[in-house]
Design an enzyme around this catalytic site. Structure first.
Site, short mmCIF file in Angstrom:
data_model
loop_
_atom_site.label_atom_id
_atom_site.label_comp_id
_atom_site.label_asym_id
_atom_site.label_seq_id
_atom_site.Cartn_x
_atom_site.Cartn_y
_atom_site.Cartn_z
CE LYS A 180 -3.97 1.68 2.78
NZ LYS A 180 -4.82 1.33 3.95
CB SER B 291 -8.15 2.84 3.00
OG SER B 291 -7.28 2.29 3.97
CB SER C 31 -8.26 -0.12 5.73
OG SER C 31 -9.04 1.04 5.84
#
Lengths: 449, 67
Positions: free
Chosen positions: A75, A151, A175
């Site tokens: 990420k 996310s 997330s």
């Protein structure tokens, strides 16, 4: 698509090379053409260099580690040496490059894994949808017209879409678990603080954790062991299972509830008290801490933020300190009460409350009301974050249909039991990854979620 | 035990209220030195209203009406 276990075994015993594996992975990413809007940066030179080092180690008779030659991505909020840590935002486009890798990346490199890409996310990890103004909205590999969740949506889509066997994400309120659920893969939020946060850009530091995504329980165990520095022993004792009741059985897909009841028929239904207050406390803590992180930047260059994120962050920064303190006090009390779950090795609950919502209509129904997906997909994951307990999102096996996921919630430090239970369910065919295909999606699943 | 005062937005006992009016937002922003452009106010106000709803739930012993 080879699993991490298969790749590492093949590289270690000389049936293939890390360079060959990494080149195939890079070619796959290029061939995808960012159809999934999952990859933000491809680290070609670094990946090739790490792969050559793995092959050189093997040639020299040195064991490169249990993840030898396994490509992965992170990420966009993990420090990668030499790159700006953007946290998915244009605000940090000009930030100085990170001097060193995040600790988690350092550990994976030590285990032989090869970093190939950084991955899309909600700006500053503030959302459940990976709707990103800088890079675009990440697509669900099972239906490109639907959200991948967030996310850590890029991390989930990259694994579900077969671009790489595993990735890292972060989970503040869900997330990792929400996108894992919507894209039909495995993802774990560890016991709070169990994995290293050094070099990870924060959303809400008191709640943040990192966690991996993978396509099988065995892969997830291998990655977990490398990240945590522990070994998951083969268990022999029976696993005590319960079902989470109350609000967790409301606002769930009927197929999630049916699966839970099939997995653990007749098992106790346990309840966490004051779930709604827990979720609200989590919401307030996240808003206040995120606002604090960005207060200085908002004061000097608010124009560079995605307006939707900017307004949320400003609102968080304006919350009264006393309210934040009360939310934290509630959280401490809630976590104490949740310790009652420790009577069980695994407590079953829904993950995301539904299949992936359409990108064109990113809303979900909660308590009979339409709610924004980017805010409310974490209705079942956010309260668990408040307990600090580990939670493993697993995909129900439903080939040809849009994914649905469950949470396996454990006691503090109980990740090994969660991984063992997931492996057992996977072997029984109850859960498991179904590759994206030309879906014959049922009519009701084409309706807005 | 934290000292509490009446919340003007809800009438419930609780901490200082979440600022939801333009005047209260301006005051809170000035206190922390965070300028809020007029064009941002609608979005900020909407988010604060949402947070005020969560504050209501947190402060109400049996939970409020918002999700």
């Amino acid at each position: 698509v080879l699993t991490a276990v298969e790749i590492a075994a093949a590289v270690r015993n000389g049936r293939t090379t890390a360079v060959a594996i990494v080149e195939r992975c890079l070619a796959g990413i290029h061939a995808d053409g960012n159809r999934l809007v999952a990859v933000t940066r491809i680290l070609v030179d670094r990946a090739r260099g790490e792969a050559r080092a793995i092959d050189a180690a093997i040639a020299a008779g040195v064991d490169p580690g249990p993840l030898a030659g396994v490509p992965y991505g992170v990420k966009d909020l993990f420090d990668v040496a030499g790159l700006a840590t953007t946290a998915g935002s244009a605000v940090f486009d000009d930030a100085p490059p990170a001097a060193s890798d995040a600790e988690a990346i350092r550990r994976l490199r030590g285990a032989g894994a090869v970093l190939v890409a950084t991955l899309n996310m909600d700006e500053f990890a503030y959302g459940f949808a990976t709707i990103n103004a800088r890079h675009g909205t990440t697509r669900n590999p099972h239906d490109l017209t639907r959200l991948a969740g967030g996310s850590s949506g890029g991390s989930a889509a990259a694994v579900a879409g077969g671009l790489m066997p595993f990735t890292l994400g972060s989970d503040t309120n869900g997330s990792v678990r929400v996108p894992a659920s919507l894209t039909g893969i495995f993802g774990i939020r560890p016991t709070h603080g169990a994995l290293p946060m050094a070099g990870v850009f924060p959303l809400a530091e008191s709640l943040d954790d990192i966690g991996p995504f993978a396509r099988s329980a065995a892969d997830l165990q291998l990655i977990w062991e490398a990240l945590s520095g522990t070994t998951v022993a083969a268990g022999t004792s029976p696993i005590r299972v319960a079902r989470l009741g109350g609000r967790f059985r409301d606002n769930a897909d009927p197929e999630q509830l049916a699966a839970i009841d099939r997995i653990a028929p007749g098992s106790p239904i346990v309840e966490l008290p004051e779930i709604r207050r827990a979720r609200s406390a989590g919401y307030l803590i996240t808003a206040a801490e995120a606002g604090m992180v960005h207060r200085a930047a908002l004061a000097t260059h608010a124009m560079r933020f995605d307006p939707a994120t900017r307004d949320r962050l400003i609102a968080g920064a304006l919350l009264p300190r006393g309210l934040y303190d009360m939310a934290q006090a509630f959280r401490a009390d809630f976590a104490r009460k949740a310790a009652a779950l420790a009577d069980y090795d695994v407590v079953l609950a829904p993950a995301a409350p539904c299949i992936a919502p359409p990108i064109a209509d990113p809303w979900i129904t909660i308590d009979g009301e339409r709610r924004m997906a980017r805010r409310d997909l974490g209705i079942h994951t956010q309260p668990i974050s408040m307990t600090g307990l580990p939670s493993l999102a697993v995909p129900l096996r439903r080939p040809g249909r849009l994914p649905l996921g469950l949470q396996l919630i454990g006691r503090a430090g109980g990740e090994p039991a969660l991984l063992r239970f997931a492996a057992m369910l996977e072997a029984q065919g109850v859960i498991g990854v179904s590759p994206p295909t030309d879906l014959d999606v049922a009519d009701e699943e084409r309706m807005p979620a | 035990v934290r000292e509490v005062q009446l919340s003007s937005s809800t009438g419930r006992v609780g901490p200082e209220p979440v600022p939801v009016t333009d005047g209260a937002i301006a005051t809170a922003a000035a206190v922390i030195g965070l300028p809020v452009a007029a064009s941002y106010l609608p979005g900020v106000r909407a988010n604060l209203a949402l947070l005020a709803g969560h504050a209501d739930i947190l402060l109400a012993p049996t939970g409020g009406s918002a999700c």
